[in-house]
Design a protein around this motif. Structure first.
Motif, PDB file in Angstrom:
ATOM      1  N   PRO A 102      -4.422   4.100   3.578  1.00 49.46           N
ATOM      2  CA  PRO A 102      -5.063   5.015   4.525  1.00 49.46           C
ATOM      3  C   PRO A 102      -6.098   4.346   5.428  1.00 49.46           C
ATOM      4  O   PRO A 102      -6.214   4.704   6.610  1.00 49.46           O
ATOM      5  N   LYS A 157      -5.680  14.731   9.075  1.00 50.40           N
ATOM      6  CA  LYS A 157      -4.821  14.226   8.007  1.00 50.40           C
ATOM      7  C   LYS A 157      -3.345  14.360   8.372  1.00 50.40           C
ATOM      8  O   LYS A 157      -2.529  13.480   8.066  1.00 50.40           O
ATOM      9  N   SER A 158      -3.014  15.463   9.054  1.00 49.43           N
ATOM     10  CA  SER A 158      -1.621  15.658   9.487  1.00 49.43           C
ATOM     11  C   SER A 158      -1.206  14.589  10.489  1.00 49.43           C
ATOM     12  O   SER A 158      -0.080  14.076  10.437  1.00 49.43           O
ATOM     13  N   ARG A 205       2.080   7.580   9.666  1.00 46.56           N
ATOM     14  CA  ARG A 205       2.694   6.877   8.538  1.00 46.56           C
ATOM     15  C   ARG A 205       4.222   6.991   8.591  1.00 46.56           C
ATOM     16  O   ARG A 205       4.939   6.028   8.324  1.00 46.56           O
ATOM     17  N   ASN A 206       4.713   8.158   8.947  1.00 46.32           N
ATOM     18  CA  ASN A 206       6.155   8.400   8.933  1.00 46.32           C
ATOM     19  C   ASN A 206       6.853   8.009  10.238  1.00 46.32           C
ATOM     20  O   ASN A 206       8.070   8.148  10.340  1.00 46.32           O
ATOM     21  N   ARG A 223       4.873   2.974   6.250  1.00 43.69           N
ATOM     22  CA  ARG A 223       4.865   3.880   5.098  1.00 43.69           C
ATOM     23  C   ARG A 223       4.148   3.303   3.884  1.00 43.69           C
ATOM     24  O   ARG A 223       3.678   4.049   3.025  1.00 43.69           O
ATOM     25  N   HIS A 268      -4.692   4.834  14.110  1.00 49.75           N
ATOM     26  CA  HIS A 268      -4.772   6.100  14.849  1.00 49.75           C
ATOM     27  C   HIS A 268      -5.945   6.090  15.835  1.00 49.75           C
ATOM     28  O   HIS A 268      -5.801   6.472  17.003  1.00 49.75           O
ATOM     29  N   GLU A 314      -0.560  11.343   8.623  1.00 49.31           N
ATOM     30  CA  GLU A 314       0.736  11.354   7.947  1.00 49.31           C
ATOM     31  C   GLU A 314       1.879  11.195   8.944  1.00 49.31           C
ATOM     32  O   GLU A 314       2.888  10.548   8.655  1.00 49.31           O
TER      33      GLU A 314
END
Length: 385
Positions: free
Chosen positions: A73, A55-56, A62-63, A69, A80, A59
């Motif tokens: 998901p 999950k990290s 995403r950033n 952004r 990814h 994120e």
């Protein structure tokens, strides 16, 4: 049977099983399910979530770019995983290869968010349409990888990922491309998605240590559980030195439905898809089958009866991963392929807690993988070492 074999040169996934081939294999060996009680909306249910470290990473992705952004998901999961799998296959990012990544539910998180805002405010967000189309998944993966080939997204519910394999096989055998990136991505742990499964009365309400009883043929209650995941594979024409396995046969079928969500008692669609995938091969040469087996009473039993019809007294070793990781909808077929590839690689049969069966012999050379979705769209893929 195919005119020529097609190599699977890499497969990568993210799920509750792990973020690497080593982690996934260890998860299969530990004999434990990967479910937890998760608060989704106003209720707490069984589910399989991505590990915190995954999950990290999602994120961080995403950033990493302002354009990313606002993505769902399900799109980020695929992006990814795509980066990982093409690196493993040794593909250049800007090479010519096709992309076919599907999803059963698509942008569930964003769609529910935007719809809730519409009900509250009476107007829609600017990005509500472009960020909730199913085509987002392959399009954004193609953008991120800078690939130059065709990109396709589709939904054929739970058989989505294996239908992506079928499509890629057709493209490759036609000569239109040499390589295809295929798979599925699903982020279904949202209130409305869970509510839909509960409305069908198929979601697990078990209270013991085995919340999903996939392939327990005598169970009296449905025990399907949802999980979030993405799984992608790189396919290439011919037999490659770095192949994890060869696709030797593909089968597909649909059947008239007696009900909106059911397949026939003896799963005629699976009988047809498995027979097509076998082609001229003797059924006795199939060492194992990774079943779709979602943990429902009728779904598990009908698939088993179809296997009995096709294989008669030569039933292969039967297994499924749904008891461990749940049903990941559009990604589930490729997670089953991953299990098959790992069994081939390690020459180890992975059993379920609910179906006791000894393999007919130790060697594993040929494995069949099944998937089926709402609408009776069955797919069977024959993999060989």
């Amino acid at each position: 049977m195919l005119r020529e074999p097609i190599s699977i040169t890499a497969l990568s996934s993210i799920s509750a099983l792990g973020n690497s081939t080593k982690e996934v294999w260890q998860s299969y060996l530990d004999g434990k399910h990967k479910f937890s009680r998760v608060k989704i909306g106003d209720q707490t249910v069984w589910a399989s979530e991505l590990m915190p470290e995954i999950k990290s990473k999602i994120e961080a992705l995403r950033n990493s770019d302002s354009k990313y952004r606002e993505l769902d998901p399900s799109v980020l999961f695929a992006m990814h995983t795509a980066r990982s799998v093409i690196q493993d296959a040794g593909w250049n990012k800007d090479a010519f290869f096709g992309i076919n990544i599907g999803s059963s539910r698509g942008a569930t998180t964003l769609f529910e968010k935007y719809h809730r805002e519409f009900l509250e405010e009476g107007k829609s967000s600017t990005l509500s349409s472009p960020t909730t189309t199913l085509g987002n998944i392959s399009s954004w993966v193609a953008h991120d990888l800078k690939s130059k080939g065709p990109d396709i997204s589709h939904s054929i519910t739970c058989s989505t990922a294996l239908h992506a394999v079928l499509n890629a096989v057709a493209w490759i055998q036609s000569g239109l491309t040499e390589k295809f990136l295929v798979g599925g991505s699903e982020a279904p742990l949202t209130p409305f998605t869970i509510a839909q499964m509960q409305a069908l009365k198929i979601y697990s309400r078990e209270t013991d240590n085995a919340p999903c009883k996939a392939l327990e043929l005598g169970k009296k209650h449905n025990s399907m559980i949802l999980g979030e995941a993405a799984a992608l594979a790189c396919l290439e024409r011919g037999q490659k030195e770095n192949a994890l396995a060869m696709i030797k046969g593909v089968g597909y079928a649909t059947e008239p439905l007696e009900h909106n969500v059911s397949i026939s008692t003896e799963a005629l669609c699976f009988q047809d898809s498995m027979s097509k995938a076998l082609g001229d091969m003797d059924p006795a040469n199939i060492d194992a089958i990774v079943l779709h087996a979602p943990g429902t009473v009728k779904g598990d039993l009908s698939e088993f009866k179809a296997i009995e019809k096709v294989f008669c007294n030569k039933i292969p070793f039967l297994t499924t991963n749904k008891w461990k990781v749940g049903h990941t909808f559009g990604a589930s077929g490729l997670l089953s392929v991953e299990l098959a590839l790992l069994m081939l690689q390690h020459q180890t049969y992975i059993s379920t807690p609910f179906f006791n069966q000894e393999p007919r012999w130790n060697a594993i050379k040929n494995i069949m993988v099944n998937a089926v979705g709402f609408g009776g769209n069955a797919v069977s893929i024959l993999l060989s070492k």
